[in-house]
Design a protein around this motif. Structure first.
Motif, PDB file in Angstrom:
ATOM      1  N   GLY A   1      18.217  20.937   4.333  1.00 56.83           N
ATOM      2  CA  GLY A   1      17.352  20.238   3.384  1.00 56.83           C
ATOM      3  C   GLY A   1      17.797  18.801   3.184  1.00 56.83           C
ATOM      4  O   GLY A   1      16.988  17.871   3.187  1.00 56.83           O
ATOM      5  N   LEU A   2      19.116  18.605   3.052  1.00 52.06           N
ATOM      6  CA  LEU A   2      19.615  17.255   2.773  1.00 52.06           C
ATOM      7  C   LEU A   2      19.537  16.345   4.000  1.00 52.06           C
ATOM      8  O   LEU A   2      19.390  15.130   3.851  1.00 52.06           O
ATOM      9  N   ILE A   3      19.597  16.916   5.186  1.00 47.01           N
ATOM     10  CA  ILE A   3      19.397  16.095   6.391  1.00 47.01           C
ATOM     11  C   ILE A   3      17.967  15.528   6.368  1.00 47.01           C
ATOM     12  O   ILE A   3      17.744  14.339   6.635  1.00 47.01           O
ATOM     13  N   GLY A   4      16.997  16.400   5.980  1.00 47.16           N
ATOM     14  CA  GLY A   4      15.611  15.942   5.851  1.00 47.16           C
ATOM     15  C   GLY A   4      15.456  14.894   4.764  1.00 47.16           C
ATOM     16  O   GLY A   4      14.788  13.865   4.949  1.00 47.16           O
ATOM     17  N   VAL A   5      16.098  15.146   3.612  1.00 49.48           N
ATOM     18  CA  VAL A   5      16.025  14.192   2.506  1.00 49.48           C
ATOM     19  C   VAL A   5      16.615  12.844   2.912  1.00 49.48           C
ATOM     20  O   VAL A   5      16.044  11.783   2.619  1.00 49.48           O
ATOM     21  N   GLY A   6      17.753  12.882   3.617  1.00 48.71           N
ATOM     22  CA  GLY A   6      18.403  11.641   4.049  1.00 48.71           C
ATOM     23  C   GLY A   6      17.508  10.831   4.974  1.00 48.71           C
ATOM     24  O   GLY A   6      17.358   9.615   4.806  1.00 48.71           O
ATOM     25  N   ALA A   7      16.882  11.520   5.945  1.00 51.56           N
ATOM     26  CA  ALA A   7      15.989  10.805   6.873  1.00 51.56           C
ATOM     27  C   ALA A   7      14.789  10.235   6.119  1.00 51.56           C
ATOM     28  O   ALA A   7      14.381   9.085   6.351  1.00 51.56           O
ATOM     29  N   ALA A   8      14.232  11.028   5.190  1.00 50.23           N
ATOM     30  CA  ALA A   8      13.106  10.535   4.400  1.00 50.23           C
ATOM     31  C   ALA A   8      13.510   9.330   3.558  1.00 50.23           C
ATOM     32  O   ALA A   8      12.753   8.364   3.402  1.00 50.23           O
ATOM     33  N   ALA A   9      14.737   9.356   3.018  1.00 43.23           N
ATOM     34  CA  ALA A   9      15.216   8.240   2.193  1.00 43.23           C
ATOM     35  C   ALA A   9      15.306   6.953   3.011  1.00 43.23           C
ATOM     36  O   ALA A   9      15.013   5.863   2.498  1.00 43.23           O
ATOM     37  N   VAL A  10      15.696   7.071   4.275  1.00 41.66           N
ATOM     38  CA  VAL A  10      15.734   5.883   5.145  1.00 41.66           C
ATOM     39  C   VAL A  10      14.331   5.292   5.281  1.00 41.66           C
ATOM     40  O   VAL A  10      14.137   4.071   5.184  1.00 41.66           O
ATOM     41  N   GLY A  11      13.338   6.192   5.486  1.00 39.44           N
ATOM     42  CA  GLY A  11      11.960   5.722   5.596  1.00 39.44           C
ATOM     43  C   GLY A  11      11.501   5.025   4.332  1.00 39.44           C
ATOM     44  O   GLY A  11      10.897   3.950   4.370  1.00 39.44           O
ATOM     45  N   MET A  12      11.806   5.631   3.179  1.00 43.33           N
ATOM     46  CA  MET A  12      11.367   5.040   1.915  1.00 43.33           C
ATOM     47  C   MET A  12      12.049   3.698   1.671  1.00 43.33           C
ATOM     48  O   MET A  12      11.398   2.715   1.316  1.00 43.33           O
ATOM     49  N   LEU A  13      13.368   3.652   1.898  1.00 46.25           N
ATOM     50  CA  LEU A  13      14.104   2.412   1.649  1.00 46.25           C
ATOM     51  C   LEU A  13      13.620   1.298   2.580  1.00 46.25           C
ATOM     52  O   LEU A  13      13.498   0.141   2.163  1.00 46.25           O
ATOM     53  N   SER A  14      13.296   1.634   3.824  1.00 45.76           N
ATOM     54  CA  SER A  14      12.800   0.562   4.712  1.00 45.76           C
ATOM     55  C   SER A  14      11.429   0.074   4.255  1.00 45.76           C
ATOM     56  O   SER A  14      11.148  -1.125   4.317  1.00 45.76           O
ATOM     57  N   ALA A  15      10.571   0.996   3.778  1.00 47.97           N
ATOM     58  CA  ALA A  15       9.256   0.559   3.298  1.00 47.97           C
ATOM     59  C   ALA A  15       9.391  -0.357   2.084  1.00 47.97           C
ATOM     60  O   ALA A  15       8.726  -1.395   1.990  1.00 47.97           O
ATOM     61  N   VAL A  16      10.286   0.026   1.152  1.00 45.78           N
ATOM     62  CA  VAL A  16      10.499  -0.796  -0.050  1.00 45.78           C
ATOM     63  C   VAL A  16      11.042  -2.166   0.344  1.00 45.78           C
ATOM     64  O   VAL A  16      10.598  -3.204  -0.160  1.00 45.78           O
ATOM     65  N   THR A  17      12.016  -2.174   1.275  1.00 47.85           N
ATOM     66  CA  THR A  17      12.612  -3.435   1.725  1.00 47.85           C
ATOM     67  C   THR A  17      11.552  -4.329   2.361  1.00 47.85           C
ATOM     68  O   THR A  17      11.498  -5.537   2.101  1.00 47.85           O
ATOM     69  N   PHE A  18      10.705  -3.728   3.157  1.00 47.08           N
ATOM     70  CA  PHE A  18       9.653  -4.486   3.829  1.00 47.08           C
ATOM     71  C   PHE A  18       8.675  -5.083   2.811  1.00 47.08           C
ATOM     72  O   PHE A  18       8.279  -6.252   2.913  1.00 47.08           O
ATOM     73  N   GLN A  19       8.308  -4.273   1.812  1.00 44.12           N
ATOM     74  CA  GLN A  19       7.384  -4.776   0.782  1.00 44.12           C
ATOM     75  C   GLN A  19       8.000  -5.940   0.003  1.00 44.12           C
ATOM     76  O   GLN A  19       7.364  -6.958  -0.229  1.00 44.12           O
ATOM     77  N   ILE A  20       9.272  -5.779  -0.396  1.00 43.05           N
ATOM     78  CA  ILE A  20       9.934  -6.833  -1.175  1.00 43.05           C
ATOM     79  C   ILE A  20      10.133  -8.081  -0.324  1.00 43.05           C
ATOM     80  O   ILE A  20       9.991  -9.204  -0.806  1.00 43.05           O
ATOM     81  N   GLY A  21      10.459  -7.891   0.966  1.00 43.23           N
ATOM     82  CA  GLY A  21      10.831  -9.027   1.798  1.00 43.23           C
ATOM     83  C   GLY A  21       9.723  -9.608   2.651  1.00 43.23           C
ATOM     84  O   GLY A  21       9.969 -10.488   3.480  1.00 43.23           O
ATOM     85  N   ARG A  22       8.506  -9.130   2.446  1.00 42.11           N
ATOM     86  CA  ARG A  22       7.402  -9.550   3.328  1.00 42.11           C
ATOM     87  C   ARG A  22       7.305 -11.069   3.453  1.00 42.11           C
ATOM     88  O   ARG A  22       7.216 -11.610   4.543  1.00 42.11           O
ATOM     89  N   LYS A  23       7.360 -11.744   2.303  1.00 43.63           N
ATOM     90  CA  LYS A  23       7.204 -13.200   2.292  1.00 43.63           C
ATOM     91  C   LYS A  23       8.360 -13.877   3.050  1.00 43.63           C
ATOM     92  O   LYS A  23       8.134 -14.786   3.866  1.00 43.63           O
ATOM     93  N   GLN A  24       9.583 -13.406   2.797  1.00 43.11           N
ATOM     94  CA  GLN A  24      10.754 -14.029   3.433  1.00 43.11           C
ATOM     95  C   GLN A  24      10.789 -13.746   4.937  1.00 43.11           C
ATOM     96  O   GLN A  24      11.189 -14.602   5.721  1.00 43.11           O
ATOM     97  N   LEU A  25      10.360 -12.536   5.331  1.00 40.68           N
ATOM     98  CA  LEU A  25      10.406 -12.186   6.754  1.00 40.68           C
ATOM     99  C   LEU A  25       9.442 -13.028   7.574  1.00 40.68           C
ATOM    100  O   LEU A  25       9.594 -13.172   8.783  1.00 40.68           O
ATOM    101  N   ALA A  26       8.438 -13.630   6.906  1.00 42.98           N
ATOM    102  CA  ALA A  26       7.442 -14.417   7.622  1.00 42.98           C
ATOM    103  C   ALA A  26       7.783 -15.903   7.654  1.00 42.98           C
ATOM    104  O   ALA A  26       7.126 -16.676   8.353  1.00 42.98           O
ATOM    105  N   ALA A  27       8.812 -16.321   6.901  1.00 41.13           N
ATOM    106  CA  ALA A  27       9.160 -17.747   6.864  1.00 41.13           C
ATOM    107  C   ALA A  27      10.378 -17.998   7.759  1.00 41.13           C
ATOM    108  O   ALA A  27      11.403 -17.356   7.572  1.00 41.13           O
ATOM    109  N   PRO A  28      10.259 -18.909   8.748  1.00 38.43           N
ATOM    110  CA  PRO A  28      11.332 -19.094   9.740  1.00 38.43           C
ATOM    111  C   PRO A  28      12.720 -19.357   9.135  1.00 38.43           C
ATOM    112  O   PRO A  28      13.695 -18.734   9.562  1.00 38.43           O
TER     113      PRO A  28
END
Lengths: 175, 198
Positions: free
Chosen positions: B123-150
């Motif tokens: 169960g926790l292996i699944g939770v850990g993998a899901a947490a990686v997905g969630m954290l990357s989505a959150v990071t992408f949402q927060i950093g969208r503006k910065q990731l697009a500026a050279p």
């Protein structure tokens, strides 16, 4: 034992002060200190405990409590919580009262604009740190990508449901 | 002096009592599953209770994000202080953290006594993998503006390389990349504010 308690408090108090940009920005440093420097946990335990933290409401780094518990029991749990949350809380308290004095200073804007990409970089490093322990094969990679797409596109669904689903898929895969 | 400033800050907002502050943050602390605490905070503080207007909320959030620590707890301290001074800050902080801390503690004790259980592990292996997905989505949402500026992207790449691949201590990264990044965005003479020239 006493040294261990002091160690737990010291590590999390340091991380608290360094947590510019929030909890996930400090994850790589936390993993280094907890797993490699102090050997309090191994890689798998760090991943498991991080996952546990994602299932609880409130601030997402409450899992430091479980790390402290693993080192010295309930006292360690309390010291990890106190160390990680109280120093930053005090800085916020004082900082927010000072902040207004710098209202209109052009450097305030420079600070925000400059720190923003640094924080994003630290968050990405946080993702990498957790991914190195949690992504071991195609199945875990597929699960992570699925949750990423779910959180990014199904915005009305509470993200914690994806975490729960991840756990159930893990269980089902074992059976 | 403190009183005067609190009055200034809270403006015409209805005065919150200490039990009300504690209860409001306890509810946020108990219900904000899945990260994104900021949205829960806004729902309760701005829309539900009307203790802050949009502008006051954003100014508190700006400070919470700039200082070390988690947005959720920093916001509880800052908003609690603005509403009711130090006791407000303390009660808001406790309300925000107590429910999640109690649940995490319970999960942690269960985990410690079942760490060898294959179902728990799976169960926790699944939770850990899901947490990686969630954290990357959150990071992408927060950093969208910065990731697009050279320029920002360059700062991001330098930071990630230093931390993830060279394992350079966070203290050093903050003390080198931080000042450099602020210097890049330093106030320019003749410009209004700190905007780099177009």
């Amino acid at each position: 034992m006493q040294d261990q308690n002091l160690g737990v408090f010291g590590v999390f108090a340091l991380l608290s002060v360094l947590a510019v940009g929030g909890g996930s920005a400090v994850l790589p440093e936390m993993k280094t200190l907890v797993v490699e420097t102090h050997h309090w946990l191994n890689d798998d335990q760090f991943r498991d405990i991080y996952g546990l933290g994602q299932m609880a409401p409130g601030p997402n780094m409450l899992m430091v409590i479980v790390i402290g518990y693993h080192v010295t029991g309930f006292l360690g749990a309390f010291l990890a919580f106190f160390g990680f949350f109280v120093p930053a809380g005090l800085i916020s308290f004082i900082g927010s009262r000072l902040w207004d004095h710098f209202e209109g200073s052009p450097w305030r804007r420079a600070l925000q604009d400059g720190m923003a990409p640094l924080v994003v970089g630290l968050m990405i490093a946080g993702v990498i740190a957790i991914a190195r322990t949690a992504i071991n094969d195609w199945a875990t990679l597929a699960l992570a990508v699925g949750v990423f797409l779910g959180v990014a596109f199904a915005k009305r669904v509470n993200p914690s449901l994806f975490i729960l689903a991840g756990g159930l898929i893990g269980l089902a895969a074992l059976r | 002096m403190t009183k005067v400033r609190e009055a200034d800050r809270s403006g015409a907002a209805p005065r919150a009592s200490l039990p009300e502050i504690f209860w409001a943050f306890l509810v946020i602390g108990a219900t904000s599953f899945g990260g994104g605490v900021v949205a829960y905070l806004r729902n309760v503080l701005v829309i539900g209770r009307g203790w802050l207007d949009e502008e006051q909320f954003l100014s508190a959030l700006e400070i919470a994000q700039a200082l070390p620590g988690l947005n959720a707890t920093n916001m509880s301290v800052i908003v609690g202080d603005r509403l009711r001074g130090p006791p407000g800050a303390a009660l808001a902080f406790i309300g925000m953290t107590a429910p999640g801390a109690a649940l995490v503690m319970a999960l942690g004790v269960l985990y410690a006594s079942n760490a060898e259980n294959p179902y728990v592990n799976a169960g926790l292996i699944g939770v850990g993998a899901a947490a990686v997905g969630m954290l990357s989505a959150v990071t992408f949402q927060i950093g969208r503006k910065q990731l697009a500026a050279p320029i920002d992207l360059a700062i991001i790449l330098v930071t990630v390389t230093m931390v993830s691949f060279f394992h350079i201590s966070l203290v050093i990264v903050l003390l080198t990349v931080g000042p450099l990044a602020v210097l890049i965005y330093r106030p320019r003479p003749g410009g209004v504010g700190a905007q780099p020239p177009e």
